[in-house]
Design an enzyme around this catalytic site. Structure first.
Site, PDB file in Angstrom:
ATOM      1  N   SER A 131       0.872  -1.172   0.000  1.00  0.00           N
ATOM      2  CA  SER A 131       0.000   0.000   0.000  1.00  0.00           C
ATOM      3  C   SER A 131       0.908   1.220   0.000  1.00  0.00           C
ATOM      4  CB  SER A 131      -0.849  -0.009   1.285  1.00  0.00           C
ATOM      5  OG  SER A 131      -1.481   1.245   1.476  1.00  0.00           O
TER       6      SER A 131
ATOM      7  N   LYS B  14       2.137  -3.374   6.227  1.00  0.00           N
ATOM      8  CA  LYS B  14       2.422  -3.136   4.809  1.00  0.00           C
ATOM      9  C   LYS B  14       3.891  -2.751   4.600  1.00  0.00           C
ATOM     10  CE  LYS B  14      -1.643  -4.098   3.172  1.00  0.00           C
ATOM     11  NZ  LYS B  14      -1.823  -5.299   2.347  1.00  0.00           N
TER      12      LYS B  14
ATOM     13  N   TYR C 203      -1.804  -1.301  10.415  1.00  0.00           N
ATOM     14  CA  TYR C 203      -1.891  -1.542   8.964  1.00  0.00           C
ATOM     15  C   TYR C 203      -0.600  -1.101   8.273  1.00  0.00           C
ATOM     16  CZ  TYR C 203      -3.834  -1.415   4.204  1.00  0.00           C
ATOM     17  OH  TYR C 203      -4.069  -1.618   2.861  1.00  0.00           O
TER      18      TYR C 203
HETATM   19  N1  LIG Z   1      -8.784  -0.727  -1.016  1.00  0.00           N
HETATM   20  C1  LIG Z   1      -7.765   0.063  -0.751  1.00  0.00           C
HETATM   21  O1  LIG Z   1      -7.934   1.285  -0.573  1.00  0.00           O
HETATM   22  C2  LIG Z   1      -6.366  -0.490  -0.699  1.00  0.00           C
HETATM   23  C3  LIG Z   1      -5.288   0.426  -0.778  1.00  0.00           C
HETATM   24  C4  LIG Z   1      -3.993  -0.066  -0.713  1.00  0.00           C
HETATM   25  C5  LIG Z   1      -3.759  -1.411  -0.564  1.00  0.00           C
HETATM   26  N2  LIG Z   1      -4.804  -2.279  -0.480  1.00  0.00           N
HETATM   27  C6  LIG Z   1      -4.496  -3.677  -0.286  1.00  0.00           C
HETATM   28  O2  LIG Z   1      -4.933  -4.417  -1.415  1.00  0.00           O
HETATM   29  C7  LIG Z   1      -5.341  -5.728  -1.032  1.00  0.00           C
HETATM   30  C8  LIG Z   1      -6.742  -6.000  -1.550  1.00  0.00           C
HETATM   31  O3  LIG Z   1      -7.615  -5.039  -0.976  1.00  0.00           O
HETATM   32  P1  LIG Z   1      -9.108  -4.830  -1.504  1.00  0.00           P
HETATM   33  O4  LIG Z   1      -9.325  -3.388  -1.550  1.00  0.00           O
HETATM   34  O5  LIG Z   1      -9.350  -5.665  -2.688  1.00  0.00           O
HETATM   35  O6  LIG Z   1      -9.913  -5.405  -0.248  1.00  0.00           O
HETATM   36  P2  LIG Z   1     -11.278  -6.270  -0.175  1.00  0.00           P
HETATM   37  O7  LIG Z   1     -11.733  -6.134   1.227  1.00  0.00           O
HETATM   38  O8  LIG Z   1     -12.188  -5.900  -1.280  1.00  0.00           O
HETATM   39  O9  LIG Z   1     -10.754  -7.758  -0.449  1.00  0.00           O
HETATM   40  C9  LIG Z   1      -9.927  -8.427   0.462  1.00  0.00           C
HETATM   41  C10 LIG Z   1     -10.175  -9.923   0.353  1.00  0.00           C
HETATM   42  O10 LIG Z   1      -9.274 -10.591   1.267  1.00  0.00           O
HETATM   43  C11 LIG Z   1     -10.001 -11.670   1.834  1.00  0.00           C
HETATM   44  N3  LIG Z   1      -9.383 -12.105   3.101  1.00  0.00           N
HETATM   45  C12 LIG Z   1      -9.372 -11.452   4.286  1.00  0.00           C
HETATM   46  N4  LIG Z   1      -8.760 -12.204   5.213  1.00  0.00           N
HETATM   47  C13 LIG Z   1      -8.358 -13.352   4.594  1.00  0.00           C
HETATM   48  C14 LIG Z   1      -7.665 -14.507   5.005  1.00  0.00           C
HETATM   49  N5  LIG Z   1      -7.259 -14.677   6.288  1.00  0.00           N
HETATM   50  N6  LIG Z   1      -7.401 -15.473   4.101  1.00  0.00           N
HETATM   51  C15 LIG Z   1      -7.819 -15.341   2.819  1.00  0.00           C
HETATM   52  N7  LIG Z   1      -8.502 -14.269   2.369  1.00  0.00           N
HETATM   53  C16 LIG Z   1      -8.756 -13.274   3.246  1.00  0.00           C
HETATM   54  C17 LIG Z   1     -11.415 -11.130   2.023  1.00  0.00           C
HETATM   55  O11 LIG Z   1     -12.358 -12.175   2.196  1.00  0.00           O
HETATM   56  C18 LIG Z   1     -11.603 -10.341   0.744  1.00  0.00           C
HETATM   57  O12 LIG Z   1     -12.176 -11.137  -0.262  1.00  0.00           O
HETATM   58  C19 LIG Z   1      -5.222  -5.778   0.491  1.00  0.00           C
HETATM   59  O13 LIG Z   1      -4.006  -6.392   0.845  1.00  0.00           O
HETATM   60  C20 LIG Z   1      -5.223  -4.319   0.880  1.00  0.00           C
HETATM   61  O14 LIG Z   1      -4.564  -4.091   2.112  1.00  0.00           O
HETATM   62  C21 LIG Z   1      -6.099  -1.848  -0.562  1.00  0.00           C
END
Ligand SMILES: NC(=O)c1ccc[n+]([C@@H]2O[C@H](COP(=O)([O-])OP(=O)(O)OC[C@H]3O[C@@H](n4cnc5c(N)ncnc54)[C@H](O)[C@@H]3O)[C@@H](O)[C@H]2O)c1
Length: 261
Positions: free
Chosen positions: A139, A156, A152
């Site tokens: 992130s 990251k 968080y």
């Molecule tokens: N959305 C944002 O603003 C953002 C920004 C920067 C980084 N990220 C990172 O990108 C990645 C994806 O985020 P997203 O926005 O798609 O989130 P999201 O919440 O839409 O999807 C996350 C998925 O991870 C799954 N998950 C959670 N715990 C789990 C576990 N123990 N085992 C297997 N699956 C598990 C959830 O069921 C979900 O389907 C994450 O690592 C997040 O930290 C997101």
């Protein structure tokens, strides 16, 4: 030729957001997909939306046994493992000193230990099949701190450094396995649901949060999936240990204006 023809990819977090969009894009580019998540119905929906050459695998990324099973499934069903995308992740916000040890450990287990386990078992499989590409979702919070997201951000930041170390470890032994991290700004996915609630709705959140992004909008899951596709494909053959920022300029420099409008 499509960009991922004959490649086999395992994507964690494939039931939602960036992981789901990545699965769909990879499939459109010719890859076979193992869609992995703890969310079974969401994962099955992703598989259905892809059609052929996709399977759902229940995988809690904190569970090493389940990782062994998932990698074995990819090898058995599709004959190898070329790409791993570690997208599963969770987050919470709040004052640093109010964070319970249980919440801290829970988040570290998913966001950092889960990525470690994924890299470990993917590298073991890729060593057998002659190489691969690993993309770890960090992130912008893995590059800079955040006032109310200490756990968080720490997780990251760990992913950022784990990625570089895995990359060097594989390169140093000539394993032909690359490992890069992906650093999105705010992405309009379910992960932002709690923030949308604080803003009083999704549209208000989009408008409010877009103000801190120089390009003036939140990222879409597709914006991130496009960059992940590049890192997964052979087009990025000379990249390993890098931290790719897809943030609309958020971390490019100082946030404030130095002239009066
Ligand atoms: N959305 C944002 O603003 C953002 C920004 C920067 C980084 N990220 C990172 O990108 C990645 C994806 O985020 P997203 O926005 O798609 O989130 P999201 O919440 O839409 O999807 C996350 C998925 O991870 C799954 N998950 C959670 N715990 C789990 C576990 N123990 N085992 C297997 N699956 C598990 C959830 O069921 C979900 O389907 C994450 O690592 C997040 O930290 C997101």
């Amino acid at each position: 030729m499509s960009r991922l023809d004959n490649k086999v990819a395992l994507v964690t977090g494939g039931a939602s957001g960036i992981g789901r969009e990545t699965c769909k894009l990879f499939a459109a580019e010719g890859a076979s997909l193992l869609v992995a998540d703890v969310n079974e119905s969401g994962g099955e929906d992703t598989v259905t939306s892809i059609g052929e050459n996709a399977l759902f695998q229940y995988l809690d990324v904190t569970n090493e046994k389940k990782w062994e099973e998932a990698v074995a499934t990819a090898m058995d069903a599709f004959g190898g493992l070329d790409i791993l995308v570690n997208s599963a992740g969770i987050g919470f916000s709040g004052a640093f000193e109010d964070t319970s040890l249980a919440d801290w450990n829970g988040l570290m287990n998913v966001n950092l230990t889960g990525v470690f386990l994924g890299c470990k078992h993917a590298v073991r499989a890729m060593k057998k099949t002659g190489g691969g590409s690993i993309i770890n979702l960090s992130s912008i919070a893995g590059l800079v701190g955040g006032e109310d997201i200490a756990a968080y951000s720490a997780s990251k930041g760990g992913v950022t450094m784990l990625t570089k170390s895995v990359a060097l470890s594989c390169a140093g032994r000539g394993l032909n396995i690359r490992c890069n991290s992906m650093h999105p700004t705010y992405v309009d996915t379910e992960m932002l649901d709690p923030i949308a609630e604080l803003f009083g709705g999704r549209d208000a959140m989009r408008a409010g949060m877009a103000e801190s992004v120089p390009l003036g909008r939140l990222a879409k899951a597709r914006d991130i999936a496009n960059a992940i596709l590049f890192l997964a494909s052979d087009e990025s053959a000379m990249m390993t240990g890098s931290a790719m920022v897809v943030d609309g300029g958020t971390t490019a420099g100082l946030p404030s204006r130095h002239t009066v409008k």
